[in-house]
Motif scaffolding. Sequence first.
Motif, PDB file in Angstrom:
ATOM      1  N   UNK A  11      44.006 -57.484  53.109  1.00  0.00           N
ATOM      2  CA  UNK A  11      45.087 -56.971  53.940  1.00  0.00           C
ATOM      3  C   UNK A  11      46.365 -56.674  53.180  1.00  0.00           C
ATOM      4  N   UNK A  12      46.666 -57.406  52.139  1.00  0.00           N
ATOM      5  CA  UNK A  12      47.776 -57.021  51.272  1.00  0.00           C
ATOM      6  C   UNK A  12      47.572 -57.641  49.919  1.00  0.00           C
ATOM      7  N   UNK A  13      47.814 -56.866  48.892  1.00  0.00           N
ATOM      8  CA  UNK A  13      47.552 -57.329  47.534  1.00  0.00           C
ATOM      9  C   UNK A  13      48.828 -57.459  46.723  1.00  0.00           C
ATOM     10  N   UNK A  14      49.967 -57.430  47.381  1.00  0.00           N
ATOM     11  CA  UNK A  14      51.226 -57.623  46.669  1.00  0.00           C
ATOM     12  C   UNK A  14      51.325 -59.073  46.219  1.00  0.00           C
ATOM     13  N   UNK A  15      52.150 -59.306  45.201  1.00  0.00           N
ATOM     14  CA  UNK A  15      52.256 -60.653  44.653  1.00  0.00           C
ATOM     15  C   UNK A  15      52.946 -61.599  45.619  1.00  0.00           C
ATOM     16  N   UNK A  16      53.859 -61.085  46.434  1.00  0.00           N
ATOM     17  CA  UNK A  16      54.571 -61.915  47.400  1.00  0.00           C
ATOM     18  C   UNK A  16      54.244 -61.416  48.807  1.00  0.00           C
ATOM     19  N   UNK A  17      53.497 -62.211  49.556  1.00  0.00           N
ATOM     20  CA  UNK A  17      53.094 -61.819  50.899  1.00  0.00           C
ATOM     21  C   UNK A  17      54.053 -62.487  51.889  1.00  0.00           C
ATOM     22  N   UNK A  18      54.733 -61.695  52.723  1.00  0.00           N
ATOM     23  CA  UNK A  18      55.628 -62.300  53.723  1.00  0.00           C
ATOM     24  C   UNK A  18      54.858 -63.286  54.602  1.00  0.00           C
ATOM     25  N   UNK A  19      55.499 -64.391  54.983  1.00  0.00           N
ATOM     26  CA  UNK A  19      54.787 -65.406  55.783  1.00  0.00           C
ATOM     27  C   UNK A  19      54.190 -64.854  57.070  1.00  0.00           C
ATOM     28  N   UNK A  27      45.230 -64.680  62.004  1.00  0.00           N
ATOM     29  CA  UNK A  27      44.988 -64.323  63.405  1.00  0.00           C
ATOM     30  C   UNK A  27      43.931 -63.235  63.504  1.00  0.00           C
ATOM     31  N   UNK A  28      44.012 -62.238  62.611  1.00  0.00           N
ATOM     32  CA  UNK A  28      43.034 -61.153  62.627  1.00  0.00           C
ATOM     33  C   UNK A  28      41.633 -61.683  62.318  1.00  0.00           C
ATOM     34  N   UNK A  29      41.527 -62.572  61.360  1.00  0.00           N
ATOM     35  CA  UNK A  29      40.214 -63.142  61.039  1.00  0.00           C
ATOM     36  C   UNK A  29      39.600 -63.815  62.260  1.00  0.00           C
ATOM     37  N   UNK A  43      47.282 -56.403  66.246  1.00  0.00           N
ATOM     38  CA  UNK A  43      48.005 -57.433  65.483  1.00  0.00           C
ATOM     39  C   UNK A  43      48.526 -56.868  64.171  1.00  0.00           C
ATOM     40  N   UNK A  44      47.685 -56.147  63.454  1.00  0.00           N
ATOM     41  CA  UNK A  44      48.119 -55.570  62.188  1.00  0.00           C
ATOM     42  C   UNK A  44      49.144 -54.451  62.400  1.00  0.00           C
ATOM     43  N   UNK A  45      49.016 -53.705  63.485  1.00  0.00           N
ATOM     44  CA  UNK A  45      50.017 -52.670  63.744  1.00  0.00           C
ATOM     45  C   UNK A  45      51.381 -53.295  64.048  1.00  0.00           C
ATOM     46  N   UNK A  59      45.128 -50.268  54.964  1.00  0.00           N
ATOM     47  CA  UNK A  59      43.718 -50.219  54.570  1.00  0.00           C
ATOM     48  C   UNK A  59      42.864 -51.117  55.458  1.00  0.00           C
ATOM     49  N   UNK A  60      43.403 -52.284  55.802  1.00  0.00           N
ATOM     50  CA  UNK A  60      42.653 -53.196  56.663  1.00  0.00           C
ATOM     51  C   UNK A  60      42.454 -52.601  58.051  1.00  0.00           C
ATOM     52  N   UNK A  61      43.465 -51.916  58.553  1.00  0.00           N
ATOM     53  CA  UNK A  61      43.319 -51.223  59.842  1.00  0.00           C
ATOM     54  C   UNK A  61      42.236 -50.153  59.724  1.00  0.00           C
ATOM     55  N   UNK A  62      42.240 -49.421  58.605  1.00  0.00           N
ATOM     56  CA  UNK A  62      41.207 -48.409  58.390  1.00  0.00           C
ATOM     57  C   UNK A  62      39.815 -49.008  58.409  1.00  0.00           C
TER      58      UNK A  62
END
Length: 474
Positions: A11-19, A27-29, A43-45, A59-62
């Motif tokens: 869902x996100x591959x950035x080094x710092x993922x917002x909480x 939640x999505x899982x 939820x992702x939107x 990408x996860x939404x896709x």
Amino acid sequence: MTEATAKSPKPEQASAIPPDVERARHAVEALVSQNRLDDAIACYRGVLARHPRLSGVHAAIGALLRRQGHHEQALQALETAYSLQPNDPSLHTCLAVVLQEMGRIDEAAAQFRHAIALAPDEPAHYLGLVRLQALKAEDPALAALHRLAAQESSLTPSRRASLHFALGKAMTDTGAPQAGFSHILRANALRRASLSYDEQTVLGAMRQVGTHYTAAMMALPQTGHSSAQPVFIVGMPRSGSTLVEQILASHPEAYGAGEVSTLVDTIKEAARRNPAWKSPMPFSTLSETDCLATAEDYLARMNRLAVDWTGTAPPRLIVNKMLDNFVHIGLILRLWPKARIIHTLRDPIDTCLSCFSIPFDHLDFTFDLGELGRYYRQYRALMAHWEQILPAGTILNVQYEDLVQNLPHHAQRITTYCGLLWNPACLRFHENRRIVRTSSLAQVRTPLYRSALHRWRPDDESLRPLLDGLGRTP
């Protein structure tokens, strides 16, 4: 029963993922595990409303939209992700998978080549490419595959397996089938070593079905659901089943749902209400009301899958191509006496070798020639049992070799059996833009060809485990 495909980006591959993004991911899982895909997408939107530039969330939404069958929307989401992170090779593979399922084969191949350029040491990209295109000897991708093979010791067993599956296909396509088969043997040995396939349990379960469904039991008065909508295509992978489904799905009154687990999912849900459904032959302890409710639940689930159906009324027929439903033929006919069952067949050795050349997900019996042969023999024994105890003509057998040699005749046999008036669109199956997810997705986008008939075979000594499994004498 689709072959292994590239994995979706996280869902996100950035080094710092917002909480809040991390909480949303959990939640999505949970929502996906409950098959609440609309809620997962919502939820992702909600995350994107706060963080619109998170490529991995787009990408996860896709990926979720693709899972629902909304491929155009999935493509848009993945293209947005790509615009934010154009150098992520996993995005190119995700785009390739969506495009290939939409029938846009050349564009999909181009995406796999982009992924190769960005990550030339990842065998999965080459495997995706060779499944769509036959490489030529001078193709740079083939040279890159050989270079990667020279340093395969640095790869994990899983990636080595993908490398050898890709080389096996590529070498066969360039006119070196013996060398290709050597790579296929290595690939399958690597995959088989990672599996815990319990052959005795699988084959024993097939044998047990025949003891429960007897001629006397199937001859009992049947009420069942009155719907004639269900069509089931059963058999072995690589037996022409995708072609048969494509022919039917090209008819304006039929919808092809693909390889869907809907029947098993419906029975599992019924078992939560009534444990009797856990039995291979549950009907002696079930009420007619319970049986009709379960049959209706399946029909509702299948109709919900027809997300891209454009007809003004529901499809007259919906085709389920989960091939191992051959185990459930007795149950199917008890639930829907008017259901159609089409059994696709192909030369046993050609079928098995074709299965052996592809790294299928969830088909653990395909990675060892002996196990593959024994599975095939037990499947044919069960199909012979159904043919023996059911009235003649209940199951339509379609031989792949005959279908290829005389498409008009056998296409009309198929449509007539299904109660459809003939429509010439069935002969133009390759023009159908429906979503196809199986390993034959590229082949059914082209006019019929005969090159798969009597495919190259290794010598009998190399094939001995398969021949023994099939019960063939030397």
